[in-house]
Design a protein around this motif. Structure first.
Motif, short mmCIF file in Angstrom:
data_model
loop_
_atom_site.label_atom_id
_atom_site.label_comp_id
_atom_site.label_asym_id
_atom_site.label_seq_id
_atom_site.Cartn_x
_atom_site.Cartn_y
_atom_site.Cartn_z
N ALA A 115 6.04 8.93 9.56
CA ALA A 115 5.45 8.91 8.22
C ALA A 115 6.00 10.11 7.46
O ALA A 115 6.12 11.20 8.02
N VAL A 116 6.32 9.89 6.20
CA VAL A 116 6.89 10.96 5.37
C VAL A 116 6.17 11.02 4.03
O VAL A 116 5.42 10.11 3.67
N ASN A 117 6.43 12.11 3.32
CA ASN A 117 5.93 12.24 1.94
C ASN A 117 7.00 12.99 1.15
O ASN A 117 8.00 13.45 1.73
N PRO A 118 6.83 13.14 -0.16
CA PRO A 118 7.90 13.75 -0.95
C PRO A 118 8.23 15.19 -0.52
O PRO A 118 9.36 15.65 -0.71
N LYS A 119 7.25 15.90 0.08
CA LYS A 119 7.55 17.26 0.56
C LYS A 119 8.33 17.22 1.87
O LYS A 119 9.30 17.96 2.05
N THR A 120 7.89 16.37 2.82
CA THR A 120 8.54 16.41 4.15
C THR A 120 9.95 15.81 4.13
O THR A 120 10.76 16.17 4.99
N ILE A 121 10.25 14.92 3.17
CA ILE A 121 11.66 14.45 3.16
C ILE A 121 12.60 15.58 2.77
O ILE A 121 13.81 15.49 2.98
N ILE A 122 12.04 16.66 2.24
CA ILE A 122 12.86 17.85 2.00
C ILE A 122 12.72 18.84 3.16
O ILE A 122 13.68 19.22 3.81
N LEU A 178 11.02 8.01 -1.69
CA LEU A 178 11.01 7.79 -0.24
C LEU A 178 11.93 6.62 0.13
O LEU A 178 12.64 6.67 1.13
N VAL A 179 11.91 5.59 -0.71
CA VAL A 179 12.81 4.45 -0.50
C VAL A 179 14.28 4.91 -0.57
O VAL A 179 15.10 4.53 0.28
N ASP A 180 14.58 5.76 -1.53
CA ASP A 180 15.96 6.28 -1.64
C ASP A 180 16.34 7.08 -0.40
O ASP A 180 17.49 7.01 0.06
N PHE A 181 15.38 7.84 0.13
CA PHE A 181 15.64 8.63 1.34
C PHE A 181 16.00 7.70 2.51
O PHE A 181 16.95 7.95 3.25
N ALA A 182 15.23 6.63 2.67
CA ALA A 182 15.50 5.67 3.75
C ALA A 182 16.89 5.07 3.57
O ALA A 182 17.69 5.00 4.51
N ARG A 183 17.18 4.67 2.34
CA ARG A 183 18.47 4.04 2.06
C ARG A 183 19.62 4.99 2.35
O ARG A 183 20.58 4.64 3.03
N SER A 184 19.50 6.23 1.88
CA SER A 184 20.66 7.12 2.04
C SER A 184 20.81 7.61 3.48
O SER A 184 21.86 8.13 3.83
N ASN A 185 19.79 7.43 4.30
CA ASN A 185 19.92 7.82 5.72
C ASN A 185 19.99 6.60 6.64
O ASN A 185 19.83 6.74 7.87
N ASP A 186 20.21 5.42 6.06
CA ASP A 186 20.32 4.20 6.87
C ASP A 186 19.11 3.92 7.75
O ASP A 186 19.25 3.54 8.90
N MET A 187 17.94 4.17 7.20
CA MET A 187 16.72 3.96 7.98
C MET A 187 16.04 2.67 7.54
O MET A 187 16.15 2.27 6.37
N SER A 188 15.30 2.05 8.45
CA SER A 188 14.41 0.95 8.08
C SER A 188 13.18 1.54 7.41
O SER A 188 12.87 2.72 7.61
N MET A 189 12.48 0.72 6.65
CA MET A 189 11.24 1.22 6.05
C MET A 189 10.12 0.21 6.22
O MET A 189 10.29 -0.98 5.96
N ARG A 190 8.94 0.71 6.67
CA ARG A 190 7.72 -0.10 6.72
C ARG A 190 6.91 0.20 5.46
O ARG A 190 6.89 1.33 4.97
N GLY A 191 6.18 -0.78 4.98
CA GLY A 191 5.32 -0.57 3.81
C GLY A 191 3.88 -0.40 4.25
O GLY A 191 3.39 -1.12 5.10
N HIS A 192 3.21 0.61 3.65
CA HIS A 192 1.82 0.92 4.03
C HIS A 192 1.09 1.36 2.77
O HIS A 192 1.48 2.37 2.20
N THR A 193 0.09 0.71 2.30
CA THR A 193 -0.50 -0.54 2.77
C THR A 193 -1.00 -1.30 1.55
O THR A 193 -1.36 -0.67 0.55
N LEU A 194 -1.03 -2.61 1.58
CA LEU A 194 -1.36 -3.37 0.36
C LEU A 194 -2.85 -3.42 0.08
O LEU A 194 -3.27 -3.36 -1.07
N LEU A 195 -3.65 -3.55 1.11
CA LEU A 195 -5.07 -3.75 0.88
C LEU A 195 -5.90 -2.94 1.89
O LEU A 195 -5.72 -3.09 3.09
N TRP A 196 -6.77 -2.07 1.34
CA TRP A 196 -7.56 -1.16 2.18
C TRP A 196 -8.85 -0.84 1.43
O TRP A 196 -8.89 -0.95 0.20
#
Ligand code: HAH
Length: 334
Positions: A25-32, A71-89
């Protein structure tokens, strides 16, 4: 990496390449702040908070995609898969969703329309980037006989809100893998209730492809036997298993101690034992388990630093506060 220079340890994503994806799990701070660690060891990410309803859709006519897009850009530029979390809670969902213009509870039809608009927009936007979604999070009641947790979704729509969410998500992206996600997933009482829900969804032909086992575990709980039984029961439904939010707290859930300023060696050793045994078990079921995601990456940042005991630090991961491998990491790659 840190001050020391080049990393030499084995890469988690390569060690488990034949078994499952390794996520964080990542956030805008930890991707840096954790960029180098993430890129080296992980081949999947999940947004910790940035794709939740309140983050993406704070008002009916307002969507805020900027942080999620980073975060999506980070996944893309590092060739990572991405899970989506979460639509309904039931949590982290703004009040407007459930209210009419006078602040009273809205009606079933309006709430279903809002749910559909949200899911269409969010799933549609990330179609090419997100391969799997936690469609519904945590709707099972923890204790007792009651199946569904009390929530505004349930109050206003009724129990078919769950099936509707999966149907809308499937329409928005027919290729996406759709998951039900929950915690205490290995405790027998809750496990059996989750199984009951999953079975009823499958019997109704609802498009659901997997179950997310959050795996917020600790040094003592749940037992390996309970984890094994949970895996077997979920897998027997023909669903794919993702471990979605793995961490191993050093404290029992009801332990309130706040005296530790550093993790004691004996607890780190127990944690290493526990991680070793858990991954050995997961490998046994690698044909059912396709992804294992930690709810963070290294001990410098974890949601457990303040939960459930305010102001207490925790050390739940494989990498320490300086992003160096802990005993638990070494046990996994031996
Ligand atoms: C998870 N809930 C959520 O799925 C995740 O979105 C969040 O960031 C952290 C943990 C686990 C949970 C909780 O929220 C409350 C009590 C127990 C467990």
């Amino acid at each position: 990496m840190t001050i020391m220079g080049v990393r030499k340890e084995a890469k988690l994503k390569e060690v488990f390449a034949e078994d499952f994806l390794i996520g964080a799990a990542v956030n805008p701070k930890t991707i840096i702040s954790q960029k180098e660690l993430l890129a080296y060891h992980f081949n999947s990410i999940t947004a910790e908070n940035e794709m939740k309803f309140e983050s993406l859709h704070p008002a009916e006519d307002t969507y805020t995609f900027e942080l999620a897009d980073q975060l999506v850009d980070f996944a893309r530029s590092n060739d990572m898969s991405m899970r989506g979390h979460t639509l309904l809670w039931h949590n982290q969902t703004p009040d407007w969703v459930f209210e009419d213009k006078d602040g009273k509870a809205t009606d079933r039809e309006t709430l279903l329309e809002r749910m559909k608009a949200h899911i269409d927009t969010v799933v549609g936007r990330y179609k090419n980037d997100i391969y799997a979604w936690d469609v519904v999070n945590e709707v099972i009641e923890d204790e007792g006989e009651v199946l569904l947790r009390k929530s505004k979704w349930l109050d206003i729509i009724g129990p078919d809100f769950i099936a509707k969410a999966f149907e809308y998500a499937h329409e928005a992206d027919p290729k996406a893998l759709l998951f039900y996600n929950d915690y205490n997933e290995s405790h027998p009482l809750k496990r059996d209730k989750i199984v009951k829900l999953l079975k009823s969804l499958l019997d109704q032909g609802v498009p659901i492809h997997g179950v997310g086992l959050q795996a917020h575990w600790n040094l003592y709980d749940p037992s390996l036997d309970d984890i094994r039984s949970a895996i077997e029961k979920y897998a027997s439904l023909g669903l794919k298993l993702h471990f979605t939010e793995l961490d191993v707290s050093l404290f029992r859930f009801d332990d309130k101690r706040t005296d530790l300023i550093a993790p004691p060696e004996d607890l780190l050793e127990m944690q290493a034992e526990r991680y070793g045994a858990m991954f050995k078990l997961m490998k046994e079921y690698q044909s059912d388990i396709t992804s294992v995601t930690f709810w963070g990456a290294a001990d410098d940042y974890t949601w457990l630093d303040d939960f459930p005991v305010r102001g207490r630090k925790n050390w739940p991961f494989l990498f320490d506060e300086l992003h160096q491998p802990k005993a638990a990491f070494k046990r996994l790659v031996e």
